[in-house]
Design a protein around this motif. Structure first.
Motif, PDB file in Angstrom:
ATOM      1  N   LEU A  61       0.828  -1.208   0.000  1.00 43.35           N
ATOM      2  CA  LEU A  61       0.000   0.000   0.000  1.00 43.35           C
ATOM      3  C   LEU A  61       0.865   1.263   0.000  1.00 43.35           C
ATOM      4  CD1 LEU A  61      -2.759  -1.073   2.566  1.00 43.35           C
ATOM      5  CD2 LEU A  61      -2.806  -1.222   0.063  1.00 43.35           C
ATOM      6  N   ASP A  62       2.168   1.089  -0.341  1.00 40.95           N
ATOM      7  CA  ASP A  62       3.070   2.246  -0.413  1.00 40.95           C
ATOM      8  C   ASP A  62       3.791   2.332  -1.751  1.00 40.95           C
ATOM      9  OD1 ASP A  62       4.848   0.162  -0.229  1.00 40.95           O
ATOM     10  OD2 ASP A  62       5.829   0.840   1.612  1.00 40.95           O
ATOM     11  N   GLY A  63       3.100   1.872  -2.812  1.00 46.30           N
ATOM     12  CA  GLY A  63       3.672   1.993  -4.145  1.00 46.30           C
ATOM     13  C   GLY A  63       4.679   0.928  -4.495  1.00 46.30           C
ATOM     14  N   GLY A  64       4.616  -0.214  -3.852  1.00 49.24           N
ATOM     15  CA  GLY A  64       5.463  -1.341  -4.235  1.00 49.24           C
ATOM     16  C   GLY A  64       6.787  -1.434  -3.516  1.00 49.24           C
ATOM     17  N   MET A  65       6.947  -0.684  -2.438  1.00 51.28           N
ATOM     18  CA  MET A  65       8.222  -0.692  -1.727  1.00 51.28           C
ATOM     19  C   MET A  65       8.260  -1.741  -0.614  1.00 51.28           C
ATOM     20  SD  MET A  65       9.644   1.493  -3.591  1.00 51.28           S
ATOM     21  CE  MET A  65      11.225   1.641  -2.780  1.00 51.28           C
ATOM     22  N   THR A  66       7.170  -1.916   0.109  1.00 52.49           N
ATOM     23  CA  THR A  66       7.100  -2.933   1.166  1.00 52.49           C
ATOM     24  C   THR A  66       5.814  -3.736   0.996  1.00 52.49           C
ATOM     25  OG1 THR A  66       5.979  -1.452   2.737  1.00 52.49           O
ATOM     26  CG2 THR A  66       8.398  -1.477   2.757  1.00 52.49           C
ATOM     27  N   PHE A  67       5.839  -4.987   1.477  1.00 50.68           N
ATOM     28  CA  PHE A  67       4.718  -5.894   1.254  1.00 50.68           C
ATOM     29  C   PHE A  67       4.302  -6.595   2.539  1.00 50.68           C
ATOM     30  CE2 PHE A  67       6.369  -5.269  -2.947  1.00 50.68           C
ATOM     31  CZ  PHE A  67       5.258  -5.340  -3.769  1.00 50.68           C
ATOM     32  N   THR A  68       2.988  -6.825   2.649  1.00 53.98           N
ATOM     33  CA  THR A  68       2.380  -7.505   3.784  1.00 53.98           C
ATOM     34  C   THR A  68       1.767  -8.815   3.310  1.00 53.98           C
ATOM     35  OG1 THR A  68       1.853  -5.400   4.862  1.00 53.98           O
ATOM     36  CG2 THR A  68       0.600  -7.332   5.571  1.00 53.98           C
ATOM     37  N   PRO A  69       1.940  -9.917   4.037  1.00 52.78           N
ATOM     38  CA  PRO A  69       1.268 -11.171   3.646  1.00 52.78           C
ATOM     39  C   PRO A  69      -0.248 -11.005   3.727  1.00 52.78           C
ATOM     40  CG  PRO A  69       3.003 -11.577   5.273  1.00 52.78           C
ATOM     41  CD  PRO A  69       2.798 -10.093   5.226  1.00 52.78           C
ATOM     42  N   TYR A  70      -0.952 -11.454   2.690  1.00 55.95           N
ATOM     43  CA  TYR A  70      -2.415 -11.427   2.736  1.00 55.95           C
ATOM     44  C   TYR A  70      -2.907 -12.596   3.584  1.00 55.95           C
ATOM     45  CZ  TYR A  70      -7.257 -12.153   1.541  1.00 55.95           C
ATOM     46  OH  TYR A  70      -8.610 -12.370   1.637  1.00 55.95           O
ATOM     47  N   ASP A  71      -3.779 -12.306   4.534  1.00 55.65           N
ATOM     48  CA  ASP A  71      -4.409 -13.314   5.390  1.00 55.65           C
ATOM     49  C   ASP A  71      -3.353 -14.236   6.017  1.00 55.65           C
ATOM     50  OD1 ASP A  71      -6.416 -14.607   6.712  1.00 55.65           O
ATOM     51  OD2 ASP A  71      -7.149 -15.727   4.972  1.00 55.65           O
ATOM     52  N   GLY A  72      -2.289 -13.626   6.521  1.00 51.55           N
ATOM     53  CA  GLY A  72      -1.254 -14.383   7.197  1.00 51.55           C
ATOM     54  C   GLY A  72      -0.382 -15.216   6.293  1.00 51.55           C
ATOM     55  N   GLY A  73      -0.534 -15.044   4.987  1.00 50.20           N
ATOM     56  CA  GLY A  73       0.269 -15.824   4.043  1.00 50.20           C
ATOM     57  C   GLY A  73      -0.335 -17.164   3.688  1.00 50.20           C
ATOM     58  N   ARG A  74      -1.644 -17.335   3.892  1.00 53.37           N
ATOM     59  CA  ARG A  74      -2.281 -18.620   3.547  1.00 53.37           C
ATOM     60  C   ARG A  74      -2.252 -18.840   2.034  1.00 53.37           C
ATOM     61  NH1 ARG A  74      -7.322 -18.346   1.187  1.00 53.37           N
ATOM     62  NH2 ARG A  74      -8.478 -16.385   1.421  1.00 53.37           N
ATOM     63  N   VAL A  75      -2.345 -20.091   1.628  1.00 51.01           N
ATOM     64  CA  VAL A  75      -2.417 -20.446   0.213  1.00 51.01           C
ATOM     65  C   VAL A  75      -3.789 -20.049  -0.327  1.00 51.01           C
ATOM     66  CG1 VAL A  75      -2.491 -22.375  -1.410  1.00 51.01           C
ATOM     67  CG2 VAL A  75      -0.719 -22.295   0.367  1.00 51.01           C
ATOM     68  N   VAL A  76      -3.808 -19.254  -1.412  1.00 53.25           N
ATOM     69  CA  VAL A  76      -5.075 -18.794  -1.991  1.00 53.25           C
ATOM     70  C   VAL A  76      -5.444 -19.556  -3.258  1.00 53.25           C
ATOM     71  CG1 VAL A  76      -4.792 -16.478  -1.025  1.00 53.25           C
ATOM     72  CG2 VAL A  76      -3.971 -16.961  -3.356  1.00 53.25           C
ATOM     73  N   ALA A  77      -4.492 -20.286  -3.840  1.00 57.25           N
ATOM     74  CA  ALA A  77      -4.770 -21.079  -5.039  1.00 57.25           C
ATOM     75  C   ALA A  77      -3.901 -22.324  -4.991  1.00 57.25           C
ATOM     76  CB  ALA A  77      -4.482 -20.275  -6.312  1.00 57.25           C
ATOM     77  N   GLN A  78      -4.515 -23.478  -5.203  1.00 53.42           N
ATOM     78  CA  GLN A  78      -3.795 -24.743  -5.126  1.00 53.42           C
ATOM     79  C   GLN A  78      -3.757 -25.398  -6.502  1.00 53.42           C
ATOM     80  OE1 GLN A  78      -2.147 -26.281  -2.294  1.00 53.42           O
ATOM     81  NE2 GLN A  78      -1.308 -27.150  -4.181  1.00 53.42           N
ATOM     82  N   PRO A  79      -2.628 -25.329  -7.183  1.00 55.36           N
ATOM     83  CA  PRO A  79      -2.522 -25.981  -8.491  1.00 55.36           C
ATOM     84  C   PRO A  79      -2.576 -27.500  -8.360  1.00 55.36           C
ATOM     85  CG  PRO A  79      -0.831 -24.294  -8.204  1.00 55.36           C
ATOM     86  CD  PRO A  79      -1.443 -24.544  -6.862  1.00 55.36           C
ATOM     87  N   SER A  80      -2.806 -28.151  -9.478  1.00 54.34           N
ATOM     88  CA  SER A  80      -2.823 -29.602  -9.522  1.00 54.34           C
ATOM     89  C   SER A  80      -1.393 -30.145  -9.581  1.00 54.34           C
ATOM     90  CB  SER A  80      -3.620 -30.085 -10.730  1.00 54.34           C
ATOM     91  OG  SER A  80      -3.025 -29.590 -11.931  1.00 54.34           O
TER      92      SER A  80
END
Length: 448
Positions: free
Chosen positions: A117-136
């Protein structure tokens, strides 16, 4: 401490100030700044303990390395290759302040999301870093995300090994909740997918490519990719493997002018403090030829900003006793190691022989007129008998473009100096421009 002047350190190509780099990750443009994230081990000259390195530029040419964007001591999961997007519509609902959310996707055996939320300089894990998509499959990695305008949905492609090599397709309305919709399987398809809408004859079509630069062109209905191609083409004439001179190219997201611009990893360049560099950015377009659509690649036009001197030659008849360009370089002049050469030849009346650009000891670029081959690779002149050739030469890198971008070869070479044009047959040179180039590091010499 680095002044970016070490032997083999490219003066036109981004490399980290120290440590290991490999795949480009999450290339994007945001409010006048280009962000180049990359696989990075800041503590060693070999692959290990992946971080996401970060560099920024206002012109795609001059790069300033920033603090690491993702760090395994802070951000959960394996921080391997992935992609990034700018959520200008705030579909994610994550916006909190002036900046649009920037989201990056990474992870093996499951995709994780981190947002800025600061223009790509620092990043926060979404929802604690849970897996949001599980490939086959048992193995999966390298998510790449794009916006699909016709369905107003986000689309993700992820490499996995289910039923052989291939990619799973996912769709999402918000970048947080993903549905797996289809799979494209191909034995040749390995790692680092890039999925790009491109214009062809006034219509939008889709290019799916893998880490080696192999690609197919087809249609995408918002859920499934289809193609009539039974075998891929390749971006470069020397595709792959990993750690070779061209691998894992990725296209920029949110380009302000609609161009398709890509950068790749060149793994064979190294020095005492760093390993690996990025290829010089190229603009790519789809061109229709009798055999079907093909990708053409040429250096981005912003390279003009590096020109410090140019010399031009008009129509000239060359003979076997002619040597051109030899007086352009003092072999002690290190600044002359980086240049951009553009030449056009008229081969209408020439059926035999060859000509060669001698760049430095052991590095030659030769066109065999009778065999119609450039450095051993097939290349025909245009129907009117002309052949265009462009050489982008750096301390440890060489990119060869020909036939208006139909031919692209990306190489790492040893540092050195020199330039001569020779021919063993009568040859008509239509035009030649030699552009001496400034270093991209003039304003980026830092300690660290």
């Amino acid at each position: 401490m680095t002044d970016y002047q070490e032997t083999n350190r490219g003066q036109l190509h981004f490399s980290p100030r120290r440590g290991w780099m490999n795949d480009p990750n999450g290339l994007l443009h945001y409010r006048g700044t280009y962000h180049f994230y990359f696989q990075h081990n800041p503590y060693s000259l070999v692959w290990d303990t992946m971080h996401w390195g970060h560099a920024t530029s206002t012109d795609l040419v001059h790069w300033q390395q920033q603090p690491n964007a993702l760090d395994p001591t802070v951000h959960p999961g394996e921080l391997w290759s992935g992609g990034g997007v700018v959520d200008v519509r705030n579909t994610s609902g994550l916006k909190d302040g002036d900046h649009d959310p920037i989201l990056v996707f990474t992870g093996t055996q499951g995709v994780r999301v981190f947002y800025s939320l600061d223009g790509g300089m620092t990043f926060t894990p979404y929802d604690g870093g849970r897996v949001v998509a599980q490939p086959s499959g048992h193995e999966s990695r390298d998510p790449k995300v794009i916006w699909h305008q016709p369905t107003e949905r986000w689309v993700m492609v992820v490499w996995s090994d289910n039923n052989g090599n291939g990619v799973d397709f996912f769709v999402s309305p918000n970048l947080r909740d993903w549905e797996r919709t289809s799979r494209y399987v191909a034995d040749w398809f390995f790692e680092c997918p890039d999925f790009t809408p491109m214009e062809l004859d006034g219509e939008i079509t889709y290019v799916l490519r893998d880490g080696r630069g192999s690609y197919v062109v087809g249609d995408f209905d918002g859920r499934e990719f289809t193609t009539s191609w039974t075998a891929p083409q390749t971006i470069t004439v020397n595709p792959g493997p990993a750690a070779g001179p061209y691998y894992a190219a990725q296209s920029f997201d949110n380009m302000p002018d609609g161009r398709v611009v890509t950068m790749a990893w060149q793994g064979q360049n190294r020095g005492s403090t760093w390993t690996g560099n990025a290829s010089f950015p190229v603009e790519q377009r789809l061109v229709s030829i009798p055999d079907g659509p093909r990708i053409h690649s040429e250096p981005i036009d912003e390279i003009r900003s590096l020109r410090r001197a140019t010399r031009n030659w008009g129509p000239t008849q060359l003979s076997p006793d002619t040597t051109l360009l030899a007086d352009e370089f003092d072999e002690s002049d290190e600044a002359a190691e980086s240049f951009d050469l553009e030449a056009t030849f008229d081969l209408t009346d020439t059926a035999e022989g060859s000509f060669t650009f001698h760049l430095r000891r052991g590095v030659d670029v030769t066109y065999n007129i009778a065999a119609e081959e450039l450095n051993g690779h097939p290349l025909r002149p245009s129907p009117n008998g002309t052949l265009t050739l462009r050489l982008l030469v750096d301390r440890g890198q060489l990119a060869i473009f020909a036939a208006d971008g139909a031919f692209y070869e990306c190489l790492n070479i040893e540092s050195g100096n020199g330039l001569r044009l020779t021919t063993d047959c009568p040859l008509k040179l239509t035009s030649l421009s030699l552009h001496h180039l400034n270093s991209i590091w003039a304003e980026a010499r830092v300690s660290g």
